[in-house]
Design a protein around this motif. Structure first.
Motif, PDB file in Angstrom:
ATOM      1  N   LEU A  76       0.833  -1.209   0.000  1.00 30.76           N
ATOM      2  CA  LEU A  76       0.000   0.000   0.000  1.00 30.76           C
ATOM      3  C   LEU A  76       0.863   1.251   0.000  1.00 30.76           C
ATOM      4  CD1 LEU A  76      -2.901  -0.787   2.509  1.00 30.76           C
ATOM      5  CD2 LEU A  76      -2.986  -0.744   0.021  1.00 30.76           C
ATOM      6  N   HIS A  77       1.963   1.203   0.764  1.00 31.33           N
ATOM      7  CA  HIS A  77       2.885   2.340   0.835  1.00 31.33           C
ATOM      8  C   HIS A  77       3.452   2.646  -0.546  1.00 31.33           C
ATOM      9  CE1 HIS A  77       6.088   4.957   2.369  1.00 31.33           C
ATOM     10  NE2 HIS A  77       6.949   4.225   1.670  1.00 31.33           N
ATOM     11  N   ARG A 108       0.742   4.150  -2.763  1.00 27.92           N
ATOM     12  CA  ARG A 108       0.470   5.557  -2.448  1.00 27.92           C
ATOM     13  C   ARG A 108       1.485   6.473  -3.125  1.00 27.92           C
ATOM     14  NH1 ARG A 108      -2.079   7.857   2.050  1.00 27.92           N
ATOM     15  NH2 ARG A 108      -2.092   5.845   3.133  1.00 27.92           N
ATOM     16  N   GLY A 135      -3.609  -0.227  -5.072  1.00 26.68           N
ATOM     17  CA  GLY A 135      -3.267   1.083  -4.534  1.00 26.68           C
ATOM     18  C   GLY A 135      -2.723   2.031  -5.583  1.00 26.68           C
ATOM     19  N   SER A 139      -4.138   5.666  -6.787  1.00 32.04           N
ATOM     20  CA  SER A 139      -3.289   6.862  -6.794  1.00 32.04           C
ATOM     21  C   SER A 139      -3.304   7.544  -8.160  1.00 32.04           C
ATOM     22  CB  SER A 139      -1.851   6.494  -6.408  1.00 32.04           C
ATOM     23  OG  SER A 139      -1.773   6.075  -5.065  1.00 32.04           O
ATOM     24  N   ARG A 161      -6.611   9.301  -8.656  1.00 31.81           N
ATOM     25  CA  ARG A 161      -6.687  10.534  -7.862  1.00 31.81           C
ATOM     26  C   ARG A 161      -5.841  11.641  -8.489  1.00 31.81           C
ATOM     27  NH1 ARG A 161      -6.258   7.481  -1.960  1.00 31.81           N
ATOM     28  NH2 ARG A 161      -8.518   7.153  -1.685  1.00 31.81           N
ATOM     29  N   PHE A 207      -6.502   4.767   3.678  1.00 33.90           N
ATOM     30  CA  PHE A 207      -5.944   4.977   2.343  1.00 33.90           C
ATOM     31  C   PHE A 207      -7.028   5.049   1.283  1.00 33.90           C
ATOM     32  CE2 PHE A 207      -4.160   3.110  -1.648  1.00 33.90           C
ATOM     33  CZ  PHE A 207      -3.377   4.192  -2.000  1.00 33.90           C
TER      34      PHE A 207
END
Length: 338
Positions: A69-70, A73, A145, A149, A152, A180
């Motif tokens: 997930l990190h 992101r 994820g 990102s 977005r 998240f």
């Protein structure tokens, strides 16, 4: 069948995320036999198994169960090579998802990648089809994820998700997922997916000029042309694997999509040493094996999930296929368990 490959550029972003935690990625790269020069090669390919293994080992190295997930992101315009630019240069979000889905196979083989826009909902799903890659949670969480990102960034943050689904069971703090994605997150599902309101699909991009989009599409089409054409059985297998478990593909429809008659499809599959029923059965068994490994569903529920009316016939079929019954397979027994 050749070992599935993935663009080395995909690994570059993940290796850089390892470095951002203060750890060196050199040891992990050496473990899978990849150099920094390979990561910088725009045409470089590495085994998909090496990519997935690197991701899992990286999460252990940095001691972060949410490393995928990190990394997702932190995804940006260069994290997925030309695919990131393709997405961000689309004229609208609908085209961004559609074109990304159409071209992912050029840079990553053996993956399920679908986009659906119907009933007011838009859904993007992703998954690795190679069932031998049992440790792949980080890749799934990163891939979903990263798509969030990119969406977005494309819309300037003006997008809300309805729900997120993952094949694997939850590991770590649920609040990390909720924070998240900003929506309900479900685990032990049939696929990895994000769902959003269809009204967002008309949003215009805010990052790159749409004039770049056709140029990037042409580039990816040329890359696809360099690859080896998939065999008929591989094409059929992909159709079967991409279909929902509760709506298996129809033989006649598969033949139509391949521009073949049903008898010709049967004959050509036989010539390749397989058949329609065998491919469907293999998919059911491989899906059942994944659910046994990655979920806590009981055997009766999994039997229904993969199309068996009752658990006894499923248990017999599973034992014939893998050499051990489902319960023993779940415990790690049998030659097929990796």
């Amino acid at each position: 069948m050749a070992e599935p490959q993935i663009a080395a550029q995909f690994l570059r972003h993940v290796a850089n995320c390892v470095e951002l935690t203060g750890h060196s990625a050199a040891g992990l790269l050496a473990r899978i036999g990849v150099t920094r020069e390979v990561l910088e090669d725009p045409d470089g390919l590495i085994p998909l198994a090496s990519f997935v293994s690197f991701f899992e080992d990286a999460a252990e190295l940095v001691r972060n169960p949410h490393f995928g997930l990190h990394a997702g992101r932190l995804s940006g315009s260069d994290s997925l090579g030309p695919l990131s630019f393709l997405f961000l240069s689309a004229p609208d979000l609908r085209t961004a998802f559609t074109s990304f889905t159409r071209h992912l196979a050029t840079m990553q083989q053996a993956s399920r990648n679908q986009f659906a826009d119907e009933g007011g909902w838009a859904t993007f799903s992703y998954g690795v089809l190679d069932q031998s890659l049992t440790r792949r949670r980080q890749d799934a969480e990163y891939s979903i994820g990263a798509m969030v990102s990119l969406a977005r960034q494309f819309t300037g943050g003006e997008i809300e998700l309805r729900e997120v689904r993952f094949e694997h069971e939850r590991v770590g703090d649920y609040a990390r997922y909720r924070d998240f994605f900003g929506c309900d997150v479900f685990f032990e599902q049939d696929c990895n997916a994000i769902a959003m309101d269809g009204r967002y699909l008309d949003a215009r991009g805010r990052v790159l000029s749409p004039s770049l989009h056709p140029i990037l599409e042409e580039h990816l089409q040329r890359l696809a042309g360099r690859g080896t054409a998939a065999s008929l059985s591989e094409q059929v297998r992909a159709m079967i694997e991409q279909a929902p478990l509760d709506a298996p593909p129809d033989l006649a429809e598969a033949a139509r999509r391949l521009d073949l008659s049903v008898p010709t499809l049967h004959r050509r599959l036989t010539a390749e040493g397989t058949g329609w029923r065998k491919l469907v059965h293999e998919h059911r068994m491989e899906t059942a094996a994944r659910l046994l490994r990655n979920s806590r569903r009981n055997v009766s529920m999994i039997a229904l999930d993969v199309g068996f009316a009752e658990s006894a016939s499923f248990t017999r079929a599973f034992a014939r296929h893998f050499g051990v019954p489902p319960g023993r397979y779940r415990k790690g027994e049998g030659a097929a368990q990796k």
